[in-house]
Design a protein around this motif. Structure first.
Motif, mmCIF file in Angstrom:
data_model
loop_
_atom_site.group_PDB
_atom_site.id
_atom_site.type_symbol
_atom_site.label_atom_id
_atom_site.label_comp_id
_atom_site.label_asym_id
_atom_site.label_seq_id
_atom_site.Cartn_x
_atom_site.Cartn_y
_atom_site.Cartn_z
ATOM 1 N N THR A 199 13.647 27.036 34.717
ATOM 2 C CA THR A 199 14.580 25.772 34.357
ATOM 3 C C THR A 199 13.951 24.629 35.166
ATOM 4 O O THR A 199 14.104 23.369 34.560
ATOM 5 C CB THR A 199 16.032 26.014 34.366
ATOM 6 N N VAL A 200 13.434 24.847 36.474
ATOM 7 C CA VAL A 200 13.240 23.603 37.148
ATOM 8 C C VAL A 200 11.951 22.921 36.576
ATOM 9 O O VAL A 200 11.779 21.647 36.225
ATOM 10 C CB VAL A 200 12.586 24.082 38.605
ATOM 11 N N ALA A 201 11.038 23.821 35.883
ATOM 12 C CA ALA A 201 9.655 23.349 35.546
ATOM 13 C C ALA A 201 9.966 22.791 33.886
ATOM 14 O O ALA A 201 9.464 21.729 33.347
ATOM 15 C CB ALA A 201 8.813 24.433 35.376
ATOM 16 N N ASP A 202 11.019 23.536 33.287
ATOM 17 C CA ASP A 202 11.338 23.200 31.968
ATOM 18 C C ASP A 202 11.947 21.948 31.557
ATOM 19 O O ASP A 202 11.954 21.282 30.627
ATOM 20 C CB ASP A 202 12.036 24.311 31.278
ATOM 21 N N HIS A 203 12.976 21.638 32.702
ATOM 22 C CA HIS A 203 14.054 20.674 32.481
ATOM 23 C C HIS A 203 14.049 20.017 33.598
ATOM 24 O O HIS A 203 14.092 18.665 33.493
ATOM 25 C CB HIS A 203 15.491 21.501 32.344
ATOM 26 N N TYR A 204 14.468 20.227 34.958
ATOM 27 C CA TYR A 204 14.763 19.573 36.183
ATOM 28 C C TYR A 204 13.583 18.635 36.285
ATOM 29 O O TYR A 204 13.838 17.345 36.637
ATOM 30 C CB TYR A 204 15.068 20.315 37.425
ATOM 31 N N ASN A 205 12.497 19.237 36.552
ATOM 32 C CA ASN A 205 11.196 18.116 36.617
ATOM 33 C C ASN A 205 11.104 17.209 35.643
ATOM 34 O O ASN A 205 10.800 16.182 35.789
ATOM 35 C CB ASN A 205 9.797 18.991 37.028
ATOM 36 N N PRO A 206 11.154 17.601 34.574
ATOM 37 C CA PRO A 206 10.742 16.566 33.166
ATOM 38 C C PRO A 206 11.967 15.293 33.393
ATOM 39 O O PRO A 206 11.645 14.182 33.286
ATOM 40 C CB PRO A 206 10.726 17.282 32.041
ATOM 41 N N ILE A 207 13.147 15.977 33.717
ATOM 42 C CA ILE A 207 14.192 14.818 33.579
ATOM 43 C C ILE A 207 14.163 13.982 34.784
ATOM 44 O O ILE A 207 13.994 12.779 34.600
ATOM 45 C CB ILE A 207 15.725 15.679 33.691
ATOM 46 N N ALA A 208 13.951 14.279 36.115
ATOM 47 C CA ALA A 208 13.680 13.536 37.140
ATOM 48 C C ALA A 208 12.443 12.707 36.981
ATOM 49 O O ALA A 208 12.595 11.383 37.285
ATOM 50 C CB ALA A 208 13.519 14.342 38.313
ATOM 51 N N THR A 209 11.593 13.259 36.498
ATOM 52 C CA THR A 209 10.098 12.335 36.084
ATOM 53 C C THR A 209 10.480 11.142 35.245
ATOM 54 O O THR A 209 10.201 10.086 35.525
ATOM 55 C CB THR A 209 9.140 13.183 35.487
ATOM 56 N N ALA A 210 11.064 11.719 34.237
ATOM 57 C CA ALA A 210 11.649 10.728 33.151
ATOM 58 C C ALA A 210 12.205 9.414 33.716
ATOM 59 O O ALA A 210 11.887 8.224 33.405
ATOM 60 C CB ALA A 210 12.258 11.143 32.007
ATOM 61 N N ILE A 211 13.377 10.043 34.503
ATOM 62 C CA ILE A 211 14.287 8.900 35.097
ATOM 63 C C ILE A 211 13.450 8.010 36.053
ATOM 64 O O ILE A 211 13.339 6.634 36.066
ATOM 65 C CB ILE A 211 15.360 9.265 35.948
ATOM 66 N N ALA A 212 12.680 8.381 36.900
ATOM 67 C CA ALA A 212 12.042 7.747 38.052
ATOM 68 C C ALA A 212 10.655 7.128 37.605
ATOM 69 O O ALA A 212 10.336 5.988 38.395
ATOM 70 C CB ALA A 212 11.597 8.699 39.158
ATOM 71 N N THR A 213 9.971 7.599 36.422
ATOM 72 C CA THR A 213 8.691 6.866 36.268
ATOM 73 C C THR A 213 8.775 5.961 35.023
ATOM 74 O O THR A 213 7.964 5.427 34.426
ATOM 75 C CB THR A 213 7.488 7.925 36.136
ATOM 76 N N MET A 214 10.004 5.976 34.217
ATOM 77 C CA MET A 214 9.916 5.315 33.066
ATOM 78 C C MET A 214 9.857 3.779 33.454
ATOM 79 O O MET A 214 10.361 3.288 34.318
ATOM 80 C CB MET A 214 11.228 5.437 32.197
ATOM 81 N N PRO A 215 9.199 2.902 32.534
ATOM 82 C CA PRO A 215 8.763 1.489 33.169
ATOM 83 C C PRO A 215 9.813 0.559 32.749
ATOM 84 O O PRO A 215 9.702 -0.444 32.122
ATOM 85 C CB PRO A 215 7.414 1.202 32.355
ATOM 86 N N LYS A 216 11.114 1.085 32.928
ATOM 87 C CA LYS A 216 12.364 0.163 32.819
ATOM 88 C C LYS A 216 13.271 0.642 33.845
ATOM 89 O O LYS A 216 13.465 1.809 34.251
ATOM 90 C CB LYS A 216 12.736 0.263 31.379
ATOM 91 N N PRO A 217 14.346 -0.342 34.160
ATOM 92 C CA PRO A 217 15.345 0.116 35.126
ATOM 93 C C PRO A 217 16.283 1.344 34.549
ATOM 94 O O PRO A 217 16.891 1.246 33.423
ATOM 95 C CB PRO A 217 15.841 -1.133 35.540
ATOM 96 N N VAL A 218 16.762 2.182 35.290
ATOM 97 C CA VAL A 218 17.716 3.065 35.001
ATOM 98 C C VAL A 218 18.763 2.942 36.061
ATOM 99 O O VAL A 218 18.842 2.821 37.175
ATOM 100 C CB VAL A 218 17.301 4.510 35.085
ATOM 101 N N VAL A 219 19.942 2.931 35.295
ATOM 102 C CA VAL A 219 21.162 2.646 36.190
ATOM 103 C C VAL A 219 22.113 3.893 36.195
ATOM 104 O O VAL A 219 22.451 4.160 34.900
ATOM 105 C CB VAL A 219 22.257 1.104 35.758
ATOM 106 N N ALA A 220 22.458 4.223 36.994
ATOM 107 C CA ALA A 220 23.445 5.581 37.110
ATOM 108 C C ALA A 220 24.934 4.883 37.269
ATOM 109 O O ALA A 220 25.081 4.301 38.587
ATOM 110 C CB ALA A 220 23.147 6.616 38.050
ATOM 111 N N GLY A 221 25.755 5.250 36.399
ATOM 112 C CA GLY A 221 27.217 4.720 36.278
ATOM 113 C C GLY A 221 28.070 5.953 36.926
ATOM 114 O O GLY A 221 28.458 6.807 36.011
ATOM 115 N N VAL A 222 28.264 6.136 38.092
ATOM 116 C CA VAL A 222 28.605 7.609 38.637
ATOM 117 C C VAL A 222 29.937 7.360 38.547
ATOM 118 O O VAL A 222 30.778 6.927 39.297
ATOM 119 C CB VAL A 222 27.995 7.639 39.902
ATOM 120 N N ASN A 223 30.673 8.124 37.450
ATOM 121 C CA ASN A 223 31.863 7.817 37.162
ATOM 122 C C ASN A 223 32.992 8.902 37.970
ATOM 123 O O ASN A 223 34.141 8.837 37.922
ATOM 124 C CB ASN A 223 32.210 8.135 35.738
ATOM 125 N N GLY A 224 32.236 9.992 38.721
ATOM 126 C CA GLY A 224 33.203 10.966 39.098
ATOM 127 C C GLY A 224 32.059 11.842 40.318
ATOM 128 O O GLY A 224 30.759 11.370 40.585
#
Ligand code: T3D
Length: 260
Positions: free
Chosen positions: A81-106
């Protein structure tokens, strides 16, 4: 896309919402796949100029669904799952060419916290908390946390939080630079939306340059970073929004950015 992740685009802002409140938004396979696909979609869609990542219910995301994880272990399944999911998700957030805001509700735990740390800006409810959680279940780190956390709080604190996981409440998180803003829980949704919407209406090319320059600069020396800034600033300087902004400044008007 699974119902456990909601995806909505409105006026240049994509909102990605963890939607398994009954499971504290724990990450089962369907949720991880939906999250990965939603973030890739947002990253690649030129109509999307910013992303808001948030959760429903009392948790932001408590990381890997340990109930499902046990089933995988009992079935003799390897940990892909790290290769299949966690890495692609973290990569998408950190490298997409637009800002990502985390609204941490809990509460944000394990990879849930990791995804918040991978975002560019964090707005937290005053009731939110963060825990690295990994060593509590005898795991090391994933979701990019070994990279992001030390950049946010320094190596010493990152080592402390990873070796000795504990809930870091919102106010403490603000003090150590883990989050940018803390707001009353009742105002979290509106405040996070306002921040994300402001970014979605901003100079997207310049934001992409800032994001890339920060990531580049954190891993390179001054000479290489100056060269990268040159490339990125030249790109921003050639954008239509730059011309719009300068013209508006000289006319003493507020610019309206188009994101190009
Ligand atoms: O292959 C791989 O999986 C590797 C990838 C790993 C990535 C990771 O994210 S590993 C880290 C996984 N997450 C955790 O270890 C966090 C575990 N949870 C907690 O430490 C605490 O629950 C929290 C600090 C998040 C919240 O505490 P609290 O007191 O607010 O709630 P609680 O009472 O502990 O939990 C409420 C319920 O949620 C409870 O279920 P129940 O008793 O009502 O049926 C609890 O079991 C469940 N829950 C919480 N976290 C998870 C979870 N169920 C499944 N998976 C979870 N991660």
């Amino acid at each position: 896309m699974a119902d456990s992740v909601l995806y909505e685009v409105d006026g240049g802002l994509a909102t990605v919402t963890f939607n398994r409140p009954e499971a504290m938004n724990a990450l089962d396979t369907a949720t991880k796949e939906a999250l990965r696909d939603a973030l890739r979609e947002a990253g690649g869609d030129p109509a999307v100029r910013a992303v808001l990542l948030t959760g429903t219910g009392r948790a932001f995301c408590v990381g890997q669904d340990l109930k499902e994880h046990v089933e995988v272990l009992e079935a003799g399944g390897g940990m892909t799952t790290v290769a299949d999911h966690y890495n692609p998700i973290a990569t998408a957030i950190a490298t997409m060419p637009k800002p990502v805001v985390a609204g941490v509700n809990g509460v944000a735990a394990g990879a849930g916290a990791g995804f918040a740390f991978a975002a560019d800006y964090r707005v937290a409810a005053d009731t939110a908390s963060f825990t690295t959680a990994f060593t509590g279940v005898a795991l090391s780190a994933d979701s990019g946390m070994s990279w992001t956390l030390q950049r946010l709080v320094g190596y010493g604190r990152a080592a402390d939080l990873l070796l000795f996981p504990r809930p870091v409440r919102a106010e403490e998180a603000l003090g150590m630079g883990l989050v940018h803003r803390v707001v009353p829980a009742a105002e979290l949704a509106a405040e996070a939306l306002a921040v994300a919407r402001r970014l979605a209406e901003g100079p997207t090319v310049a934001y992409a340059g800032i994001k890339e320059a920060l990531a580049f600069g954190s891993g390179h020396g001054l000479v290489e970073t100056l060269a990268r800034e040159d490339v990125l600033q030249t790109r921003s300087g050639a954008s239509a929004d730059h011309r719009t902004a300068v013209d508006a400044f000289l006319r003493k008007e507020t610019p309206v950015f188009e994101g190009r």
